[in-house]
Motif scaffolding. Structure first.
Motif, short mmCIF file in Angstrom:
data_model
loop_
_atom_site.label_atom_id
_atom_site.label_comp_id
_atom_site.label_asym_id
_atom_site.label_seq_id
_atom_site.Cartn_x
_atom_site.Cartn_y
_atom_site.Cartn_z
N ASP A 162 1.00 -1.13 0.17
CA ASP A 162 -0.02 -0.09 -0.19
C ASP A 162 0.88 1.26 -0.08
O ASP A 162 1.81 1.30 0.92
N GLY A 163 0.58 2.17 -1.01
CA GLY A 163 1.26 3.36 -0.90
C GLY A 163 2.60 3.42 -1.92
O GLY A 163 3.44 3.99 -2.02
N ASP A 203 3.45 6.46 -3.92
CA ASP A 203 4.17 7.50 -2.80
C ASP A 203 5.77 7.36 -2.85
O ASP A 203 6.32 8.25 -2.47
N ARG A 255 7.24 10.07 -0.03
CA ARG A 255 6.28 10.02 0.94
C ARG A 255 6.17 8.62 1.61
O ARG A 255 6.08 7.88 1.05
N PHE A 265 4.78 6.40 3.48
CA PHE A 265 3.72 5.99 3.99
C PHE A 265 3.04 4.15 3.18
O PHE A 265 2.31 3.99 3.01
N GLN A 266 4.39 3.53 3.24
CA GLN A 266 4.07 2.35 2.70
C GLN A 266 3.78 1.14 3.79
O GLN A 266 4.40 1.09 5.00
N SER A 308 -6.21 12.20 10.14
CA SER A 308 -5.34 11.88 8.89
C SER A 308 -6.38 11.59 7.90
O SER A 308 -7.30 11.15 7.80
N LEU A 363 -6.09 12.47 3.30
CA LEU A 363 -5.42 12.69 2.13
C LEU A 363 -5.67 14.27 1.81
O LEU A 363 -6.61 14.50 1.20
N ASP A 376 -1.05 13.13 6.21
CA ASP A 376 -1.46 13.41 4.88
C ASP A 376 -1.64 11.79 4.35
O ASP A 376 -0.72 11.65 3.33
N THR A 377 -2.36 11.17 4.85
CA THR A 377 -2.52 9.50 4.23
C THR A 377 -3.80 9.03 4.68
O THR A 377 -4.57 9.66 5.48
N GLY A 430 -1.50 5.15 8.07
CA GLY A 430 -2.71 5.80 8.69
C GLY A 430 -3.02 4.83 9.95
O GLY A 430 -3.08 5.28 11.24
N ASP A 482 -12.02 9.19 5.14
CA ASP A 482 -12.32 9.34 3.56
C ASP A 482 -13.58 9.65 3.21
O ASP A 482 -14.11 8.63 2.95
#
Length: 333
Positions: free
Chosen positions: A141-142, A145, A150, A152-153, A217, A219, A243-244, A249, A263
């Motif tokens: 995931d991510g 990015d 970024r 955020f993996q 959190s 996006l 920012d995720t 997150g 979201d």
């Protein structure tokens, strides 16, 4: 140092060989590490095996510069959606999962969905009888990015029964140290040191009271796309802290770094199910932005019934009920 860290991964074959060799090398140590943590369900053990191995192998790779990753072939696009293409590095987690699947489910028919493959598959091939499990895996995931710098993996794995009822899940941080594993009886956050191969239990911070603004959190691109939908994030009572969304997150929420993630446009069904069901089973309130209950079993059933299903689910995940009530009150005001 592993083959994946040193070898040129510019072809699918070289990548597959390196993943197989590295996973086989790590698996005995990973198994011993899990055994030390007490009794977990077989489904949770599978999730931990894949998540820990992915973290052990991919974390060192993600510490390389973008230029090094490009040169080694990891960021080569291999299909997928235009706005979020698949890259060769995504295949590592998928192949790790395929390494452990026959150990956990050698003769048990199940329905398998790996994000980059985009379709449900019956596993093992040629299995007879009705499926007993549904397994959803997002190997990385991510991915999009990575080239943007970024961090955020994460990897996400979800196991349900044939009717979509939760059985186990794991969220493995690939740019942060945490691993969250949940089954039908308990949830545990770990700090995983991939260099020393140590797993240290950490407290879940989902019951922390709210003092000051609620840190959320979201996006940023969602806020830019739908500013009116996020007008309640005023910086005083509700503060944007991360920012995720996704696995990174959720791990931040488990650590108490944020109190909610949301979201209002919607997560694609498999991500909504992965993060939402994991959080829900860990004791976190999970709901739609209007406060209604989300039927995750229905999401899975709809995706199985339609090979081209790409439904999205608007979703809010809060650390505890106090946060949920305050956030809903602010959203509705």
């Amino acid at each position: 140092m592993t083959l994946l860290e040193t070898a040129d991964q510019s072809t699918d074959l070289s990548l597959a060989v390196a993943v197989s060799a590295d996973t086989a090398e790590f698996s005995p140590d990973i198994d011993r590490l899990i055994e030390k943590q007490g009794v977990w369900s077989p489904e949770a053990i599978f999730c931990l095996q894949a998540g820990l191995t992915q973290a052990a192998i991919v974390r060192p790779i993600l510490k390389k510069s973008v230029g090094e990753l490009v040169k080694a072939g990891y960021l080569m696009e291999t299909g997928g959606e235009v706005h979020n293409p698949h890259q060769r590095i995504d295949a590592i987690g998928a192949q790790i999962a395929y390494f452990y699947l026959p150990r956990a489910f050698s003769t048990i028919p199940l329905d398998l969905h790996i994000e980059e493959e985009k379709v449900w598959k019956r596993y093992p091939v040629g299995a007879h009888g009705d499926p007993r499990y549904r397994i959803v895996i997002d190997p990385l995931d991510g991915t999009n990015d990575i080239a943007k710098g970024r961090p955020f993996q994460a990897m996400g794995i979800l196991v349900t029964d044939a009717d979509g009822r939760f059985m186990a899940s794991c969220v493995a941080g690939l740019r942060r140290p945490e691993i969250l594993v949940v089954d039908g009886t308990h949830a545990q956050l770990f700090d995983f040191d991939e260099k020393r191969l140590t797993l240290t239990p950490e407290p879940l911070h989902v019951d922390a009271p709210v003092n000051g603004p609620i840190r959320v959190s979201v996006l940023k691109r969602r806020i830019e796309e739908q500013p009116d939908e996020y007008a309640f994030i005023d910086g005083s009572q509700i503060k944007l802290a991360l920012d995720t969304f996704g696995g990174a997150g959720l791990l931040a929420l488990a650590k108490g770094e944020i109190a909610a993630m949301l979201d209002r446009k919607g997560q694609v069904w498999y991500e909504a199910a992965l993060w939402g069901m994991t959080a829900q089973q860990a004791g976190c309130p999970v709901f739609a932005p209007d406060g209604s209950v989300i039927d995750f079993a229905r999401l899975l059933a709809d995706s199985l019934a339609n090979p081209h299903y790409n439904g999205r689910q608007k979703i809010v995940i809060c650390s505890n009920q106090q946060v949920a009530e305050k956030l809903l009150q602010k959203v509705e005001s």
